[in-house]
Each structure stands twice: as C-alpha cells, then as structure tokens.
Design an enzyme around this catalytic site. Sequence first.
Site, PDB file in Angstrom:
ATOM      1  N   GLU A   6     -13.186  11.014 -21.887  1.00 56.69           N
ATOM      2  CA  GLU A   6     -14.202  11.697 -22.694  1.00 56.69           C
ATOM      3  C   GLU A   6     -14.020  13.210 -22.633  1.00 56.69           C
ATOM      4  O   GLU A   6     -14.178  13.906 -23.643  1.00 56.69           O
ATOM      5  CB  GLU A   6     -15.597  11.319 -22.204  1.00 56.69           C
ATOM      6  CG  GLU A   6     -16.717  12.014 -22.960  1.00 56.69           C
ATOM      7  CD  GLU A   6     -18.093  11.750 -22.377  1.00 56.69           C
ATOM      8  OE1 GLU A   6     -19.068  12.292 -22.938  1.00 56.69           O
ATOM      9  OE2 GLU A   6     -18.196  11.038 -21.355  1.00 56.69           O
ATOM     10  N   HIS A  31     -20.188  15.061 -26.891  1.00 57.69           N
ATOM     11  CA  HIS A  31     -19.966  13.953 -25.958  1.00 57.69           C
ATOM     12  C   HIS A  31     -19.471  12.724 -26.706  1.00 57.69           C
ATOM     13  O   HIS A  31     -19.430  12.695 -27.940  1.00 57.69           O
ATOM     14  CB  HIS A  31     -21.266  13.594 -25.223  1.00 57.69           C
ATOM     15  CG  HIS A  31     -21.677  14.591 -24.187  1.00 57.69           C
ATOM     16  ND1 HIS A  31     -21.400  14.440 -22.839  1.00 57.69           N
ATOM     17  CD2 HIS A  31     -22.351  15.763 -24.298  1.00 57.69           C
ATOM     18  CE1 HIS A  31     -21.883  15.475 -22.169  1.00 57.69           C
ATOM     19  NE2 HIS A  31     -22.470  16.293 -23.039  1.00 57.69           N
ATOM     20  N   GLU A  87     -23.420  12.332 -29.389  1.00 62.23           N
ATOM     21  CA  GLU A  87     -22.551  11.285 -28.861  1.00 62.23           C
ATOM     22  C   GLU A  87     -21.781  10.744 -30.063  1.00 62.23           C
ATOM     23  O   GLU A  87     -22.323  10.037 -30.912  1.00 62.23           O
ATOM     24  CB  GLU A  87     -23.381  10.180 -28.196  1.00 62.23           C
ATOM     25  CG  GLU A  87     -24.233  10.647 -27.019  1.00 62.23           C
ATOM     26  CD  GLU A  87     -23.445  10.771 -25.718  1.00 62.23           C
ATOM     27  OE1 GLU A  87     -22.221  10.487 -25.723  1.00 62.23           O
ATOM     28  OE2 GLU A  87     -24.043  11.139 -24.687  1.00 62.23           O
ATOM     29  N   HIS A  96     -18.554  17.558 -19.921  1.00 64.98           N
ATOM     30  CA  HIS A  96     -17.731  17.304 -18.736  1.00 64.98           C
ATOM     31  C   HIS A  96     -16.588  18.316 -18.644  1.00 64.98           C
ATOM     32  O   HIS A  96     -16.646  19.378 -19.249  1.00 64.98           O
ATOM     33  CB  HIS A  96     -17.263  15.847 -18.724  1.00 64.98           C
ATOM     34  CG  HIS A  96     -18.390  14.880 -19.002  1.00 64.98           C
ATOM     35  ND1 HIS A  96     -19.421  14.649 -18.122  1.00 64.98           N
ATOM     36  CD2 HIS A  96     -18.678  14.147 -20.120  1.00 64.98           C
ATOM     37  CE1 HIS A  96     -20.286  13.795 -18.656  1.00 64.98           C
ATOM     38  NE2 HIS A  96     -19.859  13.478 -19.872  1.00 64.98           N
TER      39      HIS A  96
END
Length: 301
Positions: free
Chosen positions: A128, A183, A265, A91
């Site tokens: 995040e 992430h 993640e 992101h």
Amino acid sequence: MSNGSFPPESGRRGGTLAIVLAALIPACCVAFWLLSSSPGGSKDDDADGGSGSTAPSASSPSPSASSPSATAPPSSGKPLQGKVVVIDPGHNPHNRDHPSQIARLVDIGTNEKECDTTGTATNSGYAEASFTLDVARRVRTALEARGATVRFTQDGDRPYGPCVDERAEIGNTAHADAVVSVHADGAAAGQRGFHVILPKSVRGGGADTSAITAPSRLLGERLRSRFAKATGSEPAQYIGDGSGLDVRGDLGGLNLSTVPKVFIECGNMRDPQDAAELTDAAWRERAGRGIAQGITDFLNE
C-alpha cells in the site's frame, strides 16, 4: 562651384551685405526659438505621446503607483494559483524496518493510537505504501500544472512515518486549503470499490473538528464524484451504506486537523479484481487525475 562662380563684389557692397546679415541672423534665431518653445509643441509629438523623446515632458503626468497597470501582477491563467494543497501518502515504504518506532502511542485528541502502521498489500506483495506514493505523485503533477502549491507529508524520504499526529500538523502549519490522505483498503476478498473517509465532529483533548466537518464533507463529495468518473470504479458496498462516504472519529490525521481534510481508500488490495487495477500504472494515472480534479472542484466552489 562654390568659389569663383561670380565676380567679387566691391568693398562697399561687401561691407553693406555683412552689416545686413549681422542684423538678420540674431532676429531669425529669436523667432525660431519663440516658435519651437510654444505650448502647442509639434504634431508628431502629440501623435506618439512623446515616445521618441529621450526624457518625459515636465508637463506629462508620471504613471501612478496605484494604477492597475503599475501594481497588478500578470494573470497566470491557472485555476489554482495561490492555493495550497497537502497530499498525505498513507504509511511509508520504510515503516516495516522500524517496528518499534511506529508502534509507539501518540495522542490523537480523543485517545491514543499507534504512530503509524505498515499498511496492507496485495496478495502478490505490492505494498500500500508504494501505491500511495505513486498515486500521490501523479496528483501533485496535475495540481502543480494548475498553479497549486503542493506539499507532501512524506515522499519516501524519511526513515519512517511521520506519525499520524505530525501528518495532521503538517497540513495545519501549511494553512492548507485542502488535505487529502491517499490510501488503499485491506478488507476481505470479494469486497470491492473505493470510499472517502470524512472527519466526525469530535471535541476532546487536542481535537476539535467542529469547524472542518462541513467543508471536509464537500471535499469528500467532490472527490467521490470525480474519482468514480475518472476510474470507472464503484463506491464500496461493504462500508458507508454504499454511499462511498464513511464518517470516522478514530483517526488522528482527521481528529487533529484544523483544515479541510479527508482520506480516500482507492480500492481493496486484498480483492483480486481491485488489486489488478491498483497495480496497473494506467489506472493509477486515472486515479491521480480524478483525485486532482475533485480537489480542483472543491477549491473552485
């Protein structure tokens, strides 16, 4: 004294002496020249290789351009010297300010998907995108200390994105030896742990992961092991059958990659216990070092 110490010689004796000296001096010079130019040279010259001379001897060979000492670069002693790693911080902190741009569809090979998303956040509002940048920078520091060339897909320096297809292209263009996308998950509270996402073997449109699935799995396994050891986190039980590995074919960043690539993640931002770790700088430092060590293990296989 040098003058007047002895009585002067007669003219005859002085003339005879001058004639003798005139005959001897050239002979001595010739003898000295013959001795000094003999092939043997002096003992001192042999002992130090002529290092005291201002010019090399014509009979001494010059260093060969192909000899190891002439061509081999000095060893850096760094295990990742010459390796290229691309780190993809998931992101972008500015995505939320560009909703229409990140919502546009891009080709991910098998179908179309949004350019990017804003990502998730903890209940307290820690984004995040902020987490991924922080961890990615820690990974970069560790890898560069080991000699690797590290490139980012974004470093908070873009207005939004890049889109998922461009993220893949950045790794491809760099001919990266490994790419890791950082992430954090947004699952339901109570779901804890980390997992690594591996590319599924897909082929369609611009996607063909057949050549990278095996090395990407190896990269993912090394990351899983080192991340768990560094952070003390357990593999997530809510995905991937608790193995810590999940295979997906719907992510453009993986589908379009032509070099070994995985996502990690690092934990679930929506779970209070995981969130307490993700928001802790000391834990993020351990996470960064664990990721860096997993990459190092993979590249040193």
